[in-house]
Design a protein around this motif. Structure first.
Motif, PDB file in Angstrom:
ATOM      1  N   CYS A  69       0.862  -1.183   0.000  1.00 48.07           N
ATOM      2  CA  CYS A  69       0.000   0.000   0.000  1.00 48.07           C
ATOM      3  C   CYS A  69       0.893   1.225   0.000  1.00 48.07           C
ATOM      4  O   CYS A  69       1.263   1.749   1.048  1.00 48.07           O
ATOM      5  CB  CYS A  69      -0.903  -0.025   1.222  1.00 48.07           C
ATOM      6  N   SER A  70       1.239   1.699  -1.183  1.00 49.97           N
ATOM      7  CA  SER A  70       2.296   2.694  -1.333  1.00 49.97           C
ATOM      8  C   SER A  70       1.834   3.930  -2.091  1.00 49.97           C
ATOM      9  O   SER A  70       0.895   3.883  -2.884  1.00 49.97           O
ATOM     10  CB  SER A  70       3.480   2.059  -2.078  1.00 49.97           C
ATOM     11  N   GLY A  71       2.554   5.016  -1.848  1.00 50.03           N
ATOM     12  CA  GLY A  71       2.383   6.197  -2.676  1.00 50.03           C
ATOM     13  C   GLY A  71       3.139   6.056  -3.980  1.00 50.03           C
ATOM     14  O   GLY A  71       2.926   6.832  -4.913  1.00 50.03           O
ATOM     15  N   PHE A 117      -1.262   1.265  -5.137  1.00 47.61           N
ATOM     16  CA  PHE A 117      -0.201   2.193  -5.525  1.00 47.61           C
ATOM     17  C   PHE A 117      -0.794   3.592  -5.627  1.00 47.61           C
ATOM     18  O   PHE A 117      -2.007   3.781  -5.588  1.00 47.61           O
ATOM     19  CB  PHE A 117       0.407   1.784  -6.870  1.00 47.61           C
ATOM     20  N   GLN A 118       0.082   4.585  -5.781  1.00 48.19           N
ATOM     21  CA  GLN A 118      -0.367   5.960  -6.032  1.00 48.19           C
ATOM     22  C   GLN A 118      -1.326   6.465  -4.952  1.00 48.19           C
ATOM     23  O   GLN A 118      -2.302   7.165  -5.240  1.00 48.19           O
ATOM     24  CB  GLN A 118      -1.072   6.046  -7.399  1.00 48.19           C
ATOM     25  N   ASN A 119      -1.065   6.089  -3.686  1.00 52.98           N
ATOM     26  CA  ASN A 119      -1.930   6.520  -2.580  1.00 52.98           C
ATOM     27  C   ASN A 119      -3.388   6.132  -2.783  1.00 52.98           C
ATOM     28  O   ASN A 119      -4.294   6.820  -2.318  1.00 52.98           O
ATOM     29  CB  ASN A 119      -1.837   8.034  -2.363  1.00 52.98           C
ATOM     30  N   GLY A 120      -3.614   5.019  -3.471  1.00 55.06           N
ATOM     31  CA  GLY A 120      -4.967   4.526  -3.665  1.00 55.06           C
ATOM     32  C   GLY A 120      -5.554   4.806  -5.026  1.00 55.06           C
ATOM     33  O   GLY A 120      -6.627   4.288  -5.358  1.00 55.06           O
ATOM     34  N   ALA A 121      -4.887   5.609  -5.852  1.00 52.68           N
ATOM     35  CA  ALA A 121      -5.421   5.925  -7.185  1.00 52.68           C
ATOM     36  C   ALA A 121      -5.292   4.748  -8.140  1.00 52.68           C
ATOM     37  O   ALA A 121      -6.033   4.652  -9.116  1.00 52.68           O
ATOM     38  CB  ALA A 121      -4.712   7.142  -7.767  1.00 52.68           C
ATOM     39  N   MET A 181      -5.038  15.443  -0.549  1.00 54.51           N
ATOM     40  CA  MET A 181      -3.612  15.677  -0.367  1.00 54.51           C
ATOM     41  C   MET A 181      -3.088  14.837   0.787  1.00 54.51           C
ATOM     42  O   MET A 181      -3.714  14.761   1.839  1.00 54.51           O
ATOM     43  CB  MET A 181      -3.321  17.152  -0.098  1.00 54.51           C
ATOM     44  N   ALA A 182      -1.924  14.186   0.581  1.00 52.74           N
ATOM     45  CA  ALA A 182      -1.314  13.375   1.632  1.00 52.74           C
ATOM     46  C   ALA A 182       0.194  13.551   1.583  1.00 52.74           C
ATOM     47  O   ALA A 182       0.805  13.494   0.513  1.00 52.74           O
ATOM     48  CB  ALA A 182      -1.682  11.905   1.457  1.00 52.74           C
ATOM     49  N   GLU A 183       0.780  13.769   2.745  1.00 46.62           N
ATOM     50  CA  GLU A 183       2.227  13.963   2.842  1.00 46.62           C
ATOM     51  C   GLU A 183       2.914  12.672   3.259  1.00 46.62           C
ATOM     52  O   GLU A 183       2.419  11.933   4.107  1.00 46.62           O
ATOM     53  CB  GLU A 183       2.534  15.059   3.860  1.00 46.62           C
ATOM     54  N   SER A 184       4.073  12.400   2.669  1.00 42.89           N
ATOM     55  CA  SER A 184       4.852  11.228   3.051  1.00 42.89           C
ATOM     56  C   SER A 184       6.333  11.566   3.020  1.00 42.89           C
ATOM     57  O   SER A 184       6.748  12.604   2.510  1.00 42.89           O
ATOM     58  CB  SER A 184       4.552  10.044   2.120  1.00 42.89           C
ATOM     59  N   THR A 185       7.122  10.655   3.589  1.00 49.76           N
ATOM     60  CA  THR A 185       8.567  10.833   3.643  1.00 49.76           C
ATOM     61  C   THR A 185       9.244   9.534   3.243  1.00 49.76           C
ATOM     62  O   THR A 185       8.601   8.482   3.131  1.00 49.76           O
ATOM     63  CB  THR A 185       9.025  11.220   5.065  1.00 49.76           C
ATOM     64  N   SER A 186      10.550   9.614   3.030  1.00 46.64           N
ATOM     65  CA  SER A 186      11.348   8.423   2.759  1.00 46.64           C
ATOM     66  C   SER A 186      12.670   8.542   3.496  1.00 46.64           C
ATOM     67  O   SER A 186      13.322   9.594   3.427  1.00 46.64           O
ATOM     68  CB  SER A 186      11.619   8.263   1.254  1.00 46.64           C
ATOM     69  N   PHE A 234       7.127  14.552   0.283  1.00 57.18           N
ATOM     70  CA  PHE A 234       6.378  14.173  -0.913  1.00 57.18           C
ATOM     71  C   PHE A 234       4.906  14.495  -0.666  1.00 57.18           C
ATOM     72  O   PHE A 234       4.278  13.929   0.231  1.00 57.18           O
ATOM     73  CB  PHE A 234       6.547  12.683  -1.198  1.00 57.18           C
ATOM     74  N   ILE A 235       4.367  15.403  -1.447  1.00 54.05           N
ATOM     75  CA  ILE A 235       2.971  15.817  -1.300  1.00 54.05           C
ATOM     76  C   ILE A 235       2.178  15.208  -2.452  1.00 54.05           C
ATOM     77  O   ILE A 235       2.192  15.699  -3.585  1.00 54.05           O
ATOM     78  CB  ILE A 235       2.829  17.355  -1.306  1.00 54.05           C
ATOM     79  N   GLY A 236       1.503  14.101  -2.157  1.00 54.26           N
ATOM     80  CA  GLY A 236       0.749  13.398  -3.185  1.00 54.26           C
ATOM     81  C   GLY A 236      -0.660  13.930  -3.325  1.00 54.26           C
ATOM     82  O   GLY A 236      -1.322  14.269  -2.329  1.00 54.26           O
TER      83      GLY A 236
END
Length: 263
Positions: free
Chosen positions: A41-43, A65-69, A166-171, A179-181
């Motif tokens: 379950c990834s962005g 993938f793609q934050n659910g898209a 909008m969802a923010e993530s990091t790596s 990363f602002i998806g």
């Protein structure tokens, strides 16, 4: 009993080494042998390294993938995609060209970035993709996700248009970047986890989700067993039922053991 596990990638499956410990793959295989479905379950997009991770976790099932898209079944190659509104895409492109900020646009099987900034190149390498900047208009529709690569300071100023989620993530591999998806409004990891659970006929009370960043919150809030990584953002830890070890200490293994023991 836990019947379905959703697993985030950056900061959960993959730590600062960029490698997945063999122990994680072994426990994932044990979980599948117990009849537990596992969904990445990834962005990240449904190609490059993320697709390899998904196949390693479960090459015969649904992944997010793609934050659910993009919700993709690797066995049947069936994809359920939710495109971005065209007007919003045009606005994002205009803003990127005016400001010089790094904007990535994604389809189901390709992506495009115009910027030649170091962050853009570094992110392509992280995804396991060739870095080839080109005009946004060259990406074939449907476009399912947009993503800004910004500094932590600029991330605090970002506001989603009313028709986008909008969802923010990091790596751990790019610690100075946020990363602002952006996906269509209502599309998130949480909505996608519900969709997969329905496909498997699994009650959401029997679903575990493990994550570490803001883009995991929507999924953590809809499952019966929300798990935060030890390196998770404070709001993620607050939303979780329990917290396991740090990603660099293979904390995901703790969560997988909990799921296996439930069977």
């Amino acid at each position: 009993m836990i019947a379905l596990i959703g697993i985030d990638v950056d900061g959960t499956l993959v730590g600062s080494s960029g490698k997945v410990p063999d122990l994680i793959w072994e426990l994932a295989a044990q979980a599948r042998a117990k009849g537990i479905h596992i969904a990445l379950c990834s962005g990240r997009p449904a190609f490059g390294l993320a697709a390899e991770y998904a196949r390693h976790l479960d090459d015969d099932g649904w992944h997010i993938f793609q934050n659910g898209a993009s919700v993709v079944n690797l066995a049947t190659h069936h994809s359920r995609s939710t495109p971005l509104p065209e007007g919003s895409v045009r606005g994002l492109i205009s803003h990127a060209r005016e400001t010089g900020q790094v904007l990535e646009l994604y389809g189901d099987d390709d992506y495009v970035v115009e910027s030649e900034a170091p962050w853009a190149r570094e992110h392509a390498e992280l995804l396991g993709l060739e870095f080839k900047p080109r005009p946004y208009e060259t990406l074939s529709p449907p476009l399912v996700r947009a993503q800004w690569l910004v500094s932590p300071e600029d991330a605090k100023k970002m506001v989603a248009p009313p028709d986008l989620e909008m969802a923010e993530s990091t790596s751990p591999l790019m610690p100075d970047v946020r990363f602002i998806g952006l996906t269509r409004h209502g599309v998130s990891k949480g909505s996608a986890m519900r969709e997969i659970a329905a496909a498997y006929r699994v009650d959401m009370r029997d679903v575990m989700y493990i994550g570490d960043s803001g883009n995991d919150l929507s999924a953590l809030r809809v499952v019966g067993h929300p798990i935060a990584m030890g390196n998770a953002d404070p709001q993620v830890i607050k939303a979780a039922e329990r917290t396991v070890g740090h990603v660099d200490d293979a904390g995901l293994a703790d969560a997988l053991k909990i799921a296996i023991s439930s069977r």
